[in-house]
Write a protein that holds these residues in place. Structure first.
Motif, PDB file in Angstrom:
ATOM      1  N   GLN A 121      -6.919 -14.796 -13.824  1.00 17.76           N
ATOM      2  CA  GLN A 121      -5.665 -13.995 -14.497  1.00 17.76           C
ATOM      3  C   GLN A 121      -5.744 -12.406 -15.285  1.00 17.76           C
ATOM      4  OE1 GLN A 121      -3.749 -17.194 -16.816  1.00 17.76           O
ATOM      5  NE2 GLN A 121      -3.085 -18.216 -15.041  1.00 17.76           N
ATOM      6  N   MET A 122      -6.693 -12.601 -15.979  1.00 14.23           N
ATOM      7  CA  MET A 122      -7.338 -11.316 -16.535  1.00 14.23           C
ATOM      8  C   MET A 122      -7.642 -10.333 -15.513  1.00 14.23           C
ATOM      9  SD  MET A 122      -7.124 -12.047 -19.721  1.00 14.23           S
ATOM     10  CE  MET A 122      -8.083 -10.640 -20.614  1.00 14.23           C
ATOM     11  N   GLY A 123      -8.274 -10.797 -14.476  1.00 18.96           N
ATOM     12  CA  GLY A 123      -8.397  -9.492 -13.453  1.00 18.96           C
ATOM     13  C   GLY A 123      -7.113  -9.119 -12.801  1.00 18.96           C
ATOM     14  N   GLU A 124      -6.044 -10.075 -12.682  1.00 19.65           N
ATOM     15  CA  GLU A 124      -4.895  -9.581 -12.098  1.00 19.65           C
ATOM     16  C   GLU A 124      -4.304  -8.768 -13.210  1.00 19.65           C
ATOM     17  OE1 GLU A 124      -2.270 -12.825 -10.984  1.00 19.65           O
ATOM     18  OE2 GLU A 124      -3.884 -13.868  -9.613  1.00 19.65           O
ATOM     19  N   LEU A 125      -4.004  -8.945 -14.371  1.00 20.56           N
ATOM     20  CA  LEU A 125      -3.568  -8.283 -15.569  1.00 20.56           C
ATOM     21  C   LEU A 125      -4.262  -6.479 -15.320  1.00 20.56           C
ATOM     22  CD1 LEU A 125      -3.080 -10.438 -18.689  1.00 20.56           C
ATOM     23  CD2 LEU A 125      -1.441  -9.588 -16.840  1.00 20.56           C
ATOM     24  N   ASN A 126      -5.538  -7.018 -15.457  1.00 21.52           N
ATOM     25  CA  ASN A 126      -6.310  -5.639 -15.291  1.00 21.52           C
ATOM     26  C   ASN A 126      -5.940  -4.670 -14.240  1.00 21.52           C
ATOM     27  OD1 ASN A 126      -8.234  -3.840 -16.388  1.00 21.52           O
ATOM     28  ND2 ASN A 126     -10.104  -4.819 -15.454  1.00 21.52           N
ATOM     29  N   GLN A 127      -5.779  -5.367 -12.857  1.00 23.92           N
ATOM     30  CA  GLN A 127      -5.381  -4.681 -11.633  1.00 23.92           C
ATOM     31  C   GLN A 127      -3.763  -4.046 -11.806  1.00 23.92           C
ATOM     32  OE1 GLN A 127      -5.848  -7.147  -8.312  1.00 23.92           O
ATOM     33  NE2 GLN A 127      -8.007  -6.650  -8.361  1.00 23.92           N
ATOM     34  N   ARG A 128      -3.018  -4.827 -12.279  1.00 26.07           N
ATOM     35  CA  ARG A 128      -1.455  -4.511 -12.580  1.00 26.07           C
ATOM     36  C   ARG A 128      -1.352  -3.265 -13.558  1.00 26.07           C
ATOM     37  NH1 ARG A 128       2.155  -9.881 -12.641  1.00 26.07           N
ATOM     38  NH2 ARG A 128       1.440 -10.613 -10.712  1.00 26.07           N
ATOM     39  N   PHE A 129      -2.197  -3.400 -14.676  1.00 21.57           N
ATOM     40  CA  PHE A 129      -2.028  -2.492 -15.801  1.00 21.57           C
ATOM     41  C   PHE A 129      -3.562  -2.095 -16.287  1.00 21.57           C
ATOM     42  CE2 PHE A 129       1.129  -6.033 -16.615  1.00 21.57           C
ATOM     43  CZ  PHE A 129       2.168  -5.145 -16.595  1.00 21.57           C
ATOM     44  N   GLY A 131      -4.487   0.315 -18.178  1.00 25.98           N
ATOM     45  CA  GLY A 131      -4.908   0.876 -19.262  1.00 25.98           C
ATOM     46  C   GLY A 131      -5.110  -0.165 -20.337  1.00 25.98           C
ATOM     47  N   ILE A 132      -4.753  -1.655 -19.957  1.00 23.78           N
ATOM     48  CA  ILE A 132      -4.908  -2.583 -20.807  1.00 23.78           C
ATOM     49  C   ILE A 132      -6.365  -2.621 -20.989  1.00 23.78           C
ATOM     50  CG2 ILE A 132      -4.757  -5.135 -20.820  1.00 23.78           C
ATOM     51  CD1 ILE A 132      -2.112  -5.128 -19.836  1.00 23.78           C
ATOM     52  N   GLN A 133      -7.388  -2.296 -20.025  1.00 28.12           N
ATOM     53  CA  GLN A 133      -8.592  -2.552 -20.095  1.00 28.12           C
ATOM     54  C   GLN A 133      -9.338  -1.556 -21.195  1.00 28.12           C
ATOM     55  OE1 GLN A 133     -11.043  -1.771 -16.607  1.00 28.12           O
ATOM     56  NE2 GLN A 133     -12.710  -2.635 -17.300  1.00 28.12           N
ATOM     57  N   THR A 134      -8.756  -0.655 -21.376  1.00 29.50           N
ATOM     58  CA  THR A 134      -9.202   0.254 -22.306  1.00 29.50           C
ATOM     59  C   THR A 134      -8.933  -0.328 -23.688  1.00 29.50           C
ATOM     60  OG1 THR A 134      -7.352   1.679 -22.376  1.00 29.50           O
ATOM     61  CG2 THR A 134      -9.241   2.346 -21.228  1.00 29.50           C
ATOM     62  N   LEU A 135      -7.825  -1.138 -23.867  1.00 29.90           N
ATOM     63  CA  LEU A 135      -7.319  -1.804 -25.040  1.00 29.90           C
ATOM     64  C   LEU A 135      -8.089  -2.828 -25.473  1.00 29.90           C
ATOM     65  CD1 LEU A 135      -3.344  -1.494 -24.976  1.00 29.90           C
ATOM     66  CD2 LEU A 135      -4.639  -0.160 -26.287  1.00 29.90           C
ATOM     67  N   MET A 136      -8.677  -3.659 -24.416  1.00 26.44           N
ATOM     68  CA  MET A 136      -9.537  -4.617 -24.821  1.00 26.44           C
ATOM     69  C   MET A 136     -10.858  -4.295 -25.131  1.00 26.44           C
ATOM     70  SD  MET A 136      -8.761  -7.357 -21.927  1.00 26.44           S
ATOM     71  CE  MET A 136      -7.319  -7.337 -20.763  1.00 26.44           C
TER      72      MET A 136
END
Length: 136
Positions: A121-129, A131-136
């Motif tokens: 699920q985290m991989g899917e979120l990372n692919q969709r958004f 920019g979220i990876q930089t926030l994490m």
């Protein structure tokens, strides 16, 4: 029995230097006596070993094979019964430990599948958004 074996050995022993040579018939009789002597000796040794084993077993078990109807029982039988109870206790404890370890294994497998789903699920979120990876 030992006396019989000794007598047979005397009969089969070679003649002294001054005696006449044995005939073919007496040679075959001597061989037969030799064979019998060896058979008797082997049987005697086997019997001795059997008797020794029986004596050792009696010493180990004491009166365990005898009358069990007595009030006190023998020390050997009491020892065997207490050892049997200890073994049963160890068996029960082992069964409990195996049950606990099976439950732990199942729990770890469930946790692993949950973590694998979260990772997906985290991989899917990372692919969709992205920019979220930089926030994490």
């Amino acid at each position: 029995t030992t006396r019989l074996v000794d007598m047979l050995r005397f009969v089969e022993s070679p003649p002294s230097a001054g005696a006449a040579a044995p005939s073919a018939g007496s040679a075959s009789v001597a061989k037969r006596y030799d064979s019998l002597c060896r058979d008797f000796q082997a049987e005697f040794e086997h019997t001795v070993q059997s008797i020794e084993k029986i004596e050792q077993r009696k010493q180990l078990l004491g009166d365990a094979g005898g009358d069990r109807g007595g009030q006190g029982g023998s020390e050997a039988m009491d020892h065997l019964l207490s050892e049997h109870e200890r073994l049963l206790g160890i068996h029960r404890t082992t069964d409990e430990l195996l049950a606990i370890s099976t439950e732990t294994q199942d729990s770890l497998l469930r946790q692993g599948s949950v973590l694998a789903r979260l990772r997906g699920q985290m991989g899917e979120l990372n692919q969709r958004f992205p920019g979220i990876q930089t926030l994490m």
